[in-house]
Motif scaffolding. Structure first.
Motif, PDB file in Angstrom:
ATOM      1  N   ARG A 153      -8.802   5.847   0.608  1.00  0.00           N
ATOM      2  CA  ARG A 153      -8.149   6.855  -0.218  1.00  0.00           C
ATOM      3  C   ARG A 153      -8.719   8.249   0.057  1.00  0.00           C
TER       4      ARG A 153
ATOM      5  N   TYR B 139      -8.340   2.473   6.940  1.00  0.00           N
ATOM      6  CA  TYR B 139      -7.294   1.576   6.455  1.00  0.00           C
ATOM      7  C   TYR B 139      -7.411   0.197   7.082  1.00  0.00           C
TER       8      TYR B 139
ATOM      9  N   ILE C 196      -1.466   8.795  -4.278  1.00  0.00           N
ATOM     10  CA  ILE C 196      -2.433   9.767  -3.782  1.00  0.00           C
ATOM     11  C   ILE C 196      -1.742  11.100  -3.500  1.00  0.00           C
TER      12      ILE C 196
ATOM     13  N   ASP D 106       0.806  -1.219   0.000  1.00  0.00           N
ATOM     14  CA  ASP D 106       0.000   0.000   0.000  1.00  0.00           C
ATOM     15  C   ASP D 106       0.842   1.273   0.000  1.00  0.00           C
TER      16      ASP D 106
ATOM     17  N   ARG E 141     -11.491   0.402  -0.226  1.00  0.00           N
ATOM     18  CA  ARG E 141     -10.272   1.059  -0.731  1.00  0.00           C
ATOM     19  C   ARG E 141     -10.534   2.515  -1.055  1.00  0.00           C
ATOM     20  N   GLU E 142     -11.667   2.805  -1.668  1.00  0.00           N
ATOM     21  CA  GLU E 142     -11.990   4.184  -2.015  1.00  0.00           C
ATOM     22  C   GLU E 142     -12.227   5.017  -0.764  1.00  0.00           C
TER      23      GLU E 142
ATOM     24  N   GLU F 190       0.522   3.073  -3.273  1.00  0.00           N
ATOM     25  CA  GLU F 190      -0.763   3.759  -3.382  1.00  0.00           C
ATOM     26  C   GLU F 190      -0.742   5.074  -2.611  1.00  0.00           C
ATOM     27  N   TYR F 191      -0.101   5.082  -1.452  1.00  0.00           N
ATOM     28  CA  TYR F 191       0.043   6.318  -0.682  1.00  0.00           C
ATOM     29  C   TYR F 191       0.796   7.368  -1.507  1.00  0.00           C
TER      30      TYR F 191
END
Length: 274
Positions: free
Chosen positions: A197, A65, A20, A13, A193-194, A16-17
């Motif tokens: 985020r 999370y 974003i 992850d 997940r959304e 992904e961080y």
């Protein structure tokens, strides 16, 4: 003393961080509260600060999370179990055949190996005997047996290959049916997940960037604006609060007196201690 746990991101992850964060910096011109980028701190400095403060920023979306990780792990567990079961036992109607199905798998695997070994031994011994003059009468039967086991080996290999192909096609069709259209994540995992985020962006990254731009003492090397730390849950251990002697009430301070000691009395020889 108390401890607050930090939501350390899993390795899968962290990318992904960063995505974003990069999207937030790339679209900073769309947000009036980030209009100060480039005046005192540029985009790269802000990115470095946010990466150094990953644990602090992630704490703002800890609940989302944790839920996302839990849902994702639950969605992966049935897939792993079914994959193992598909290897150990046949799928569909064959799974109801009982112990015979397992015996069939063992025979299918061992038959080519045993037949191939026998073919090599019979052919090798048969041709060695065939080289003798005169050749023993047993040479021809050994060669015939060797070629027979060679044919069994070829048939066994062909049957095993067909079985593997059928199993692969069956599992692939089952896997396609289990997936969502377009190869996307399951609905529950995608929603979790959304939500993570969105919480990470709105409650973690954006406040961090705003505070960094508004705080003149923010140091891009240290990575955390000083007054931003108080707005994010503390990570680690906090020591007990101590007050200096000048703080608090002005009650009487304790006094200590030394104990009185008296020396032993000594007399003459007639007063010797017992």
């Amino acid at each position: 003393m108390h401890m607050n746990s930090a939501p350390h991101l899993l390795t899968e992850d962290r990318a992904e961080y960063e995505r974003i964060l990069d999207d937030a910096l790339r679209n900073a011109h769309d947000r009036p509260d980030l209009a100060g980028i480039g005046q005192r701190l540029n985009t790269e400095q802000l990115r470095t600060m946010a990466l150094n403060a990953t644990a602090l920023i992630s704490a703002a979306a800890a609940a989302e999370y944790d839920h996302f990780v839990k849902v994702r792990e639950e969605s992966r567990t049935p897939t792993a179990v079914s994959a193992i079961n598909s290897v150990l036992t046949p799928a569909g109607d064959d799974a109801e055949a009982g112990p015979g199905a397992g015996v069939g798998v063992v025979v299918t695997v061992l038959a080519p190996v045993l037949a191939g070994t026998a073919a090599v031994i019979f052919l090798l011994v048969g041709y060695i005997l065939k080289m003798l003059d005169p050749s023993p009468s047993i040479a021809d039967p050994l060669l015939a047996a060797g070629w027979f086991f060679g044919a069994v080996t070829a048939i066994g290999i062909l049957a095993a290959a067909i079985g593997l192909l059928v199993t692969a096609l069956r599992n692939s069709s089952t896997q396609v049916q289990a997936q969502e259209p377009g190869g996307e994540l399951p609905d529950e995992v995608a929603r979790a997940r959304e939500a993570w985020r969105h919480a990470l962006l709105e409650r973690g990254i954006m406040p961090f960037l705003r505070d960094a731009l508004a705080d003149p003492s923010a140091d891009p090397v240290s990575g955390v604006p000083p007054h931003h730390v108080s707005r994010i849950p503390k990570v680690g251990y906090s020591g007990p609060e101590f007050s200096s002697p000048s703080e608090g009430g002005s009650g009487p301070r304790p006094t200590f007196t030394s104990p009185d000691f008296t020396s032993p009395e000594f007399g003459g020889p007639e007063h010797q201690p017992d």
